[in-house]
Design a protein around this motif. Structure first.
Motif, PDB file in Angstrom:
ATOM      1  N   ARG A  10      85.602  38.136  45.587  1.00 47.36           N
ATOM      2  CA  ARG A  10      84.463  38.463  46.446  1.00 47.36           C
ATOM      3  C   ARG A  10      84.749  37.950  47.854  1.00 47.36           C
ATOM      4  NH1 ARG A  10      79.417  36.423  48.161  1.00 47.36           N
ATOM      5  NH2 ARG A  10      79.720  34.400  47.133  1.00 47.36           N
ATOM      6  N   CYS A 275      78.776  47.412  46.276  1.00 45.09           N
ATOM      7  CA  CYS A 275      77.480  47.675  45.648  1.00 45.09           C
ATOM      8  C   CYS A 275      76.480  48.068  46.740  1.00 45.09           C
ATOM      9  CB  CYS A 275      76.987  46.460  44.883  1.00 45.09           C
ATOM     10  SG  CYS A 275      75.519  46.780  43.891  1.00 45.09           S
ATOM     11  N   GLY A 279      72.548  46.152  40.979  1.00 41.47           N
ATOM     12  CA  GLY A 279      73.545  45.129  40.704  1.00 41.47           C
ATOM     13  C   GLY A 279      73.943  45.142  39.244  1.00 41.47           C
ATOM     14  N   ASP A 290      78.741  38.147  38.792  1.00 42.18           N
ATOM     15  CA  ASP A 290      77.548  38.876  39.215  1.00 42.18           C
ATOM     16  C   ASP A 290      77.834  39.591  40.525  1.00 42.18           C
ATOM     17  OD1 ASP A 290      75.793  38.088  37.110  1.00 42.18           O
ATOM     18  OD2 ASP A 290      75.622  36.105  38.042  1.00 42.18           O
ATOM     19  N   ILE A 291      77.394  40.841  40.610  1.00 43.46           N
ATOM     20  CA  ILE A 291      77.533  41.591  41.852  1.00 43.46           C
ATOM     21  C   ILE A 291      76.191  42.213  42.179  1.00 43.46           C
ATOM     22  CG2 ILE A 291      78.459  43.593  40.579  1.00 43.46           C
ATOM     23  CD1 ILE A 291      80.038  44.294  43.147  1.00 43.46           C
ATOM     24  N   CYS A 292      75.745  42.050  43.427  1.00 43.08           N
ATOM     25  CA  CYS A 292      74.445  42.564  43.830  1.00 43.08           C
ATOM     26  C   CYS A 292      74.587  43.402  45.102  1.00 43.08           C
ATOM     27  CB  CYS A 292      73.450  41.428  44.032  1.00 43.08           C
ATOM     28  SG  CYS A 292      73.919  40.249  45.308  1.00 43.08           S
ATOM     29  N   GLN A 295      77.294  43.417  48.268  1.00 42.27           N
ATOM     30  CA  GLN A 295      78.505  42.627  48.026  1.00 42.27           C
ATOM     31  C   GLN A 295      79.725  43.523  47.824  1.00 42.27           C
ATOM     32  OE1 GLN A 295      77.534  39.948  44.757  1.00 42.27           O
ATOM     33  NE2 GLN A 295      77.025  38.342  46.228  1.00 42.27           N
ATOM     34  N   PHE A 297      83.784  43.397  46.217  1.00 40.42           N
ATOM     35  CA  PHE A 297      84.805  42.734  45.419  1.00 40.42           C
ATOM     36  C   PHE A 297      86.098  43.528  45.528  1.00 40.42           C
ATOM     37  CE2 PHE A 297      81.344  40.502  43.496  1.00 40.42           C
ATOM     38  CZ  PHE A 297      81.869  39.395  42.844  1.00 40.42           C
TER      39      PHE A 297
END
Length: 323
Positions: A10, A275, A279, A290-292, A295, A297
């Protein structure tokens, strides 16, 4: 060169002042904005002046420049050795006010590209609009160098620009050489890793920071204009699963959406996840990330495929490099 134990990486956004920016990125990103008009959030950047830093895990604080130097094979896979730096630059743009009318050179116009740079083809996915939003993409048919030169002199460039009112989720491909600008939209942008922009016209305004007009590069811009790029509109998604929103010689953009789980990433090549709504959880080996909304990656080539489990309805862009 060492071998790193890569995992989904991230990156923190890098905010950029722009006189045409605003505060709309506050609704998209969790990281606080600096004061003033913020026009850009650089999401993944392998630039000497603005290099993205890993936010979490054992590699926290390392820049993407550091990672490629340390273990290019693990990060880039089959693309190792092909590029001088990570070949894509990803951003969110808050075009609260109209941008300059601009154009970028293509990779073959070496006389207009500084050493270490390349041309710039780019693309947008529209994330927010308002009543007066416009995308200017390409010239109107019949525009000639003579007409455009006269329009610059008479400050009537706008009458030669093709424009359309964008809808949410529109995807627009801007090939190098296309005259373009944006007004009243928030977009995700993917582009060749280049910072070469030539301003053709800037709506006769001044920068409040300097009290002066911004510099134009009319000679270089005119030399790079592709007059065949006219009436550019949204790209129709390809009916793949997941659908391909955008495809060029430099990048591919897929869109995952819905409430059901799906697979992201690919063996032996890097992929980027952005994203844009909702999420979920990204599963890699025994770890869960966790990805919201907002964000980004990077999935290094070494990580391969990963499972993604949405937490409700999600919209997730996946970006890859074409073979």
């Amino acid at each position: 060169m060492t071998q790193l134990n890569y995992y989904p990486l991230r990156f923190a956004p890098i905010y950029q002042y722009r006189l045409w920016g605003g505060r709309n990125l506050e609704q998209l990103l969790a990281e606080p904005l600096p004061d003033g008009p913020v026009g850009e959030a650089w999401l993944l950047s392998d630039r000497d002046d603005h290099a993205s830093l890993v936010s979490d895990g054992n590699l926290a604080g390392k820049s993407i420049v550091d990672l490629i130097k340390a273990d290019e094979k693990g990060l880039m896979g089959k693309f190792a050795g092909k590029f001088q730096r990570f070949p894509l630059l990803l951003k969110f743009l808050d075009c609260n006010d109209v941008l300059s009318v601009q154009v970028h050179p293509d990779d073959n116009q070496k006389q207009y590209i500084p050493k270490g740079e390349n041309g710039k083809t780019e693309a947008w996915v529209v994330l927010e609009t308002r009543k007066e939003s416009l995308i200017y993409a390409g010239l109107k048919p019949g525009t000639t160098p003579e007409k455009l030169t006269q329009a610059i002199r008479e400050k009537t460039v706008g009458q030669y620009l093709h424009s359309f009112k964008p809808d949410l989720n529109d995807s627009v491909l801007i090939k190098a050489g296309t005259v373009h600008t944006l007004d009243g939209v928030v977009v995700f942008e993917v582009q060749e890793n280049s910072d070469v922009t030539f301003r053709l016209y800037d709506w006769d305004r001044t920068d409040k920071k300097t009290g002066k007009p911004r510099e134009l590069q009319v000679k270089e811009a005119m030399a790079c204009v592709d007059y065949s790029q006219t009436d550019i509109g949204p790209v129709k998604p390809e009916s793949n699963k997941p659908p391909v929103l955008l495809r060029s010689d430099h990048f591919i953009v897929w869109k995952h959406e819905g409430i059901n789980g799906f697979t992201v990433g690919e063996a032996n090549e890097p992929r980027i996840l952005v994203c844009i709504n909702g999420g979920g959880k990204l599963n890699f080996e025994k770890d869960v990330f966790d990805i919201c909304k907002g964000q980004v990656f990077l999935l290094p080539a070494q990580t391969g495929k990963c499972a993604f489990d949405p937490s409700g309805n999600v919209e997730l862009l996946e970006i890859g490099i074409p073979l």
